[in-house]
Design an enzyme around this catalytic site. Structure first.
Site, PDB file in Angstrom:
ATOM      1  N   ASP A  33       1.118  -1.065   0.281  1.00  0.00           N
ATOM      2  CA  ASP A  33       0.080   0.055   0.047  1.00  0.00           C
ATOM      3  C   ASP A  33       1.124   1.135  -0.259  1.00  0.00           C
ATOM      4  O   ASP A  33       1.543   1.276   0.586  1.00  0.00           O
ATOM      5  CB  ASP A  33      -1.199   0.452   1.143  1.00  0.00           C
ATOM      6  CG  ASP A  33      -1.927   0.958   0.989  1.00  0.00           C
ATOM      7  OD1 ASP A  33      -1.585   1.748   1.120  1.00  0.00           O
ATOM      8  OD2 ASP A  33      -3.036   0.675   0.924  1.00  0.00           O
ATOM      9  N   ILE A  34       0.407   2.010  -0.869  1.00  0.00           N
ATOM     10  CA  ILE A  34       2.104   3.118  -0.998  1.00  0.00           C
ATOM     11  C   ILE A  34       1.610   4.355  -0.297  1.00  0.00           C
ATOM     12  O   ILE A  34       2.092   5.393  -0.013  1.00  0.00           O
ATOM     13  CB  ILE A  34       1.660   4.266  -2.463  1.00  0.00           C
ATOM     14  CG1 ILE A  34      -0.028   4.281  -2.204  1.00  0.00           C
ATOM     15  CG2 ILE A  34       1.355   3.516  -3.996  1.00  0.00           C
ATOM     16  CD1 ILE A  34       0.095   5.381  -3.845  1.00  0.00           C
ATOM     17  N   GLN A  96     -14.282   2.103   2.024  1.00  0.00           N
ATOM     18  CA  GLN A  96     -13.909   1.960   0.720  1.00  0.00           C
ATOM     19  C   GLN A  96     -13.882   2.314  -0.541  1.00  0.00           C
ATOM     20  O   GLN A  96     -15.157   3.481  -0.130  1.00  0.00           O
ATOM     21  CB  GLN A  96     -15.178   0.094  -0.109  1.00  0.00           C
ATOM     22  CG  GLN A  96     -14.109   0.256  -1.907  1.00  0.00           C
ATOM     23  CD  GLN A  96     -14.976  -1.052  -1.680  1.00  0.00           C
ATOM     24  OE1 GLN A  96     -16.013  -1.800  -1.699  1.00  0.00           O
ATOM     25  NE2 GLN A  96     -14.386  -2.153  -2.795  1.00  0.00           N
ATOM     26  N   HIS A 102     -10.068  -5.689  -2.075  1.00  0.00           N
ATOM     27  CA  HIS A 102      -9.154  -5.432  -1.366  1.00  0.00           C
ATOM     28  C   HIS A 102      -8.991  -5.986  -0.420  1.00  0.00           C
ATOM     29  O   HIS A 102     -10.163  -5.891   0.331  1.00  0.00           O
ATOM     30  CB  HIS A 102      -8.314  -4.517  -2.301  1.00  0.00           C
ATOM     31  CG  HIS A 102      -8.500  -3.221  -1.769  1.00  0.00           C
ATOM     32  ND1 HIS A 102      -9.431  -3.089  -2.140  1.00  0.00           N
ATOM     33  CD2 HIS A 102      -8.261  -2.679  -0.263  1.00  0.00           C
ATOM     34  CE1 HIS A 102     -10.210  -1.715  -1.981  1.00  0.00           C
ATOM     35  NE2 HIS A 102      -9.408  -1.879  -0.812  1.00  0.00           N
ATOM     36  N   PHE A 103      -7.343  -7.463   0.444  1.00  0.00           N
ATOM     37  CA  PHE A 103      -7.605  -7.230   1.308  1.00  0.00           C
ATOM     38  C   PHE A 103      -6.610  -6.480   1.826  1.00  0.00           C
ATOM     39  O   PHE A 103      -5.759  -6.786   1.492  1.00  0.00           O
ATOM     40  CB  PHE A 103      -7.788  -8.901   1.811  1.00  0.00           C
ATOM     41  CG  PHE A 103      -8.378  -9.670   1.878  1.00  0.00           C
ATOM     42  CD1 PHE A 103      -9.063  -9.588   3.207  1.00  0.00           C
ATOM     43  CD2 PHE A 103      -8.852 -10.218   1.253  1.00  0.00           C
ATOM     44  CE1 PHE A 103     -10.687 -10.397   3.282  1.00  0.00           C
ATOM     45  CE2 PHE A 103      -9.954 -10.273   0.893  1.00  0.00           C
ATOM     46  CZ  PHE A 103     -10.928 -10.726   1.506  1.00  0.00           C
ATOM     47  N   HIS A 104      -6.816  -6.178   3.217  1.00  0.00           N
ATOM     48  CA  HIS A 104      -5.228  -4.817   3.504  1.00  0.00           C
ATOM     49  C   HIS A 104      -4.586  -5.959   4.219  1.00  0.00           C
ATOM     50  O   HIS A 104      -5.857  -6.853   5.492  1.00  0.00           O
ATOM     51  CB  HIS A 104      -6.167  -4.298   4.311  1.00  0.00           C
ATOM     52  CG  HIS A 104      -6.809  -2.444   4.014  1.00  0.00           C
ATOM     53  ND1 HIS A 104      -6.023  -1.810   3.451  1.00  0.00           N
ATOM     54  CD2 HIS A 104      -7.735  -2.743   3.178  1.00  0.00           C
ATOM     55  CE1 HIS A 104      -6.460  -1.147   2.576  1.00  0.00           C
ATOM     56  NE2 HIS A 104      -8.221  -1.246   2.812  1.00  0.00           N
TER      57      HIS A 104
HETATM   58  P1  AMP Z   1      -9.548   0.895   0.446  1.00  0.00           P
HETATM   59  O1  AMP Z   1     -10.253   2.647   1.526  1.00  0.00           O
HETATM   60  O2  AMP Z   1     -10.314  -0.086   1.400  1.00  0.00           O
HETATM   61  O3  AMP Z   1     -10.857   1.273  -0.197  1.00  0.00           O
HETATM   62  O4  AMP Z   1      -8.291   0.778   0.301  1.00  0.00           O
HETATM   63  C1  AMP Z   1      -7.652   1.320  -0.800  1.00  0.00           C
HETATM   64  C2  AMP Z   1      -6.635   1.443  -0.196  1.00  0.00           C
HETATM   65  O5  AMP Z   1      -5.901   1.684  -1.378  1.00  0.00           O
HETATM   66  C3  AMP Z   1      -5.879   2.653   0.235  1.00  0.00           C
HETATM   67  O6  AMP Z   1      -5.113   1.707   1.479  1.00  0.00           O
HETATM   68  C4  AMP Z   1      -4.532   3.073  -0.326  1.00  0.00           C
HETATM   69  O7  AMP Z   1      -4.009   4.114  -0.025  1.00  0.00           O
HETATM   70  C5  AMP Z   1      -4.693   2.180  -1.459  1.00  0.00           C
HETATM   71  N1  AMP Z   1      -3.987   2.960  -2.929  1.00  0.00           N
HETATM   72  C6  AMP Z   1      -4.806   3.259  -3.616  1.00  0.00           C
HETATM   73  N2  AMP Z   1      -4.048   3.132  -4.703  1.00  0.00           N
HETATM   74  C7  AMP Z   1      -2.959   2.512  -4.792  1.00  0.00           C
HETATM   75  C8  AMP Z   1      -1.772   2.675  -5.298  1.00  0.00           C
HETATM   76  N3  AMP Z   1      -1.564   2.707  -6.521  1.00  0.00           N
HETATM   77  N4  AMP Z   1      -0.621   1.276  -5.146  1.00  0.00           N
HETATM   78  C9  AMP Z   1      -1.056   1.092  -3.594  1.00  0.00           C
HETATM   79  N5  AMP Z   1      -1.530   1.327  -3.104  1.00  0.00           N
HETATM   80  C10 AMP Z   1      -2.620   2.652  -3.470  1.00  0.00           C
END
Ligand code: AMP
Ligand code: ZN
Length: 141
Positions: A33-34, A96, A102-104
């Site tokens: 995650d970035i 979301q 996705h799973f964190h």
């Molecule tokens: P959610 O809020 O559960 O939908 O999580 C989306 C996650 O994706 C967030 O933690 C963001 O930081 C992560 N994210 C968004 N764009 C990218 C990317 N290009 N590369 C890696 N992580 C990302």
């Protein structure tokens, strides 16, 4: 394989956007995650586009959970956190923000104060890359 040209994670799967990759197999991909909540914060996704837990096929989410488990085990071996959260958010009200399931995988430390809904803060990409190498080295076959 379903692909949404407007989806940021589909672009990552297609190689059109970069990611710090941890693992991939035929059905899934795991990457850093970035905007990490803690060092080692990673994501596991199905390669085929599905919006959320309600839209995804059973087999695809099962494969994604398997990959999330693999990454959680590697993160534990590499970083020795006190615990790990696997978090899946479906719907804006659940937090979301990217509408490709996705799973964190979030390493946890006692008293780190993390909560369910958070504001993303960009991480240091060099540090993310360093931690990714530690986790990658512990991925089991
Ligand atoms: P959610 O809020 O559960 O939908 O999580 C989306 C996650 O994706 C967030 O933690 C963001 O930081 C992560 N994210 C968004 N764009 C990218 C990317 N290009 N590369 C890696 N992580 C990302
Ligand atoms: Zn997608």
């Amino acid at each position: 394989m379903s692909h949404d040209p407007n989806c940021i994670f589909c672009k990552i799967v297609a190689g059109a956007l970069p990611c710090t990759k941890l693992y991939e197999d035929a059905a899934t991909l795991a990457f850093m995650d970035i905007n990490p909540l803690n060092p080692g914060h990673a994501l596991a996704i199905p390669k085929s586009h599905a919006k959320d837990v309600f839209a995804i096929e059973e087999e695809a989410i099962a494969a994604t959970v398997k990959t999330a488990r693999k990454v959680a085990r590697a993160a534990r071996a590499a970083l020795s956190p006190a615990g790990v959260n696997l978090l899946q958010s479906s719907g804006p009200a659940a937090g979301q923000s990217v509408f490709h399931l996705h799973f964190h995988i979030i390493p946890r430390h006692t008293g780190d104060g993390l909560r369910f809904n958070w504001t993303p803060v960009p991480g240091d990409m060099a540090e993310i890359g360093r931690v990714a190498a530690l986790i990658r080295a512990k991925i089991e076959a």
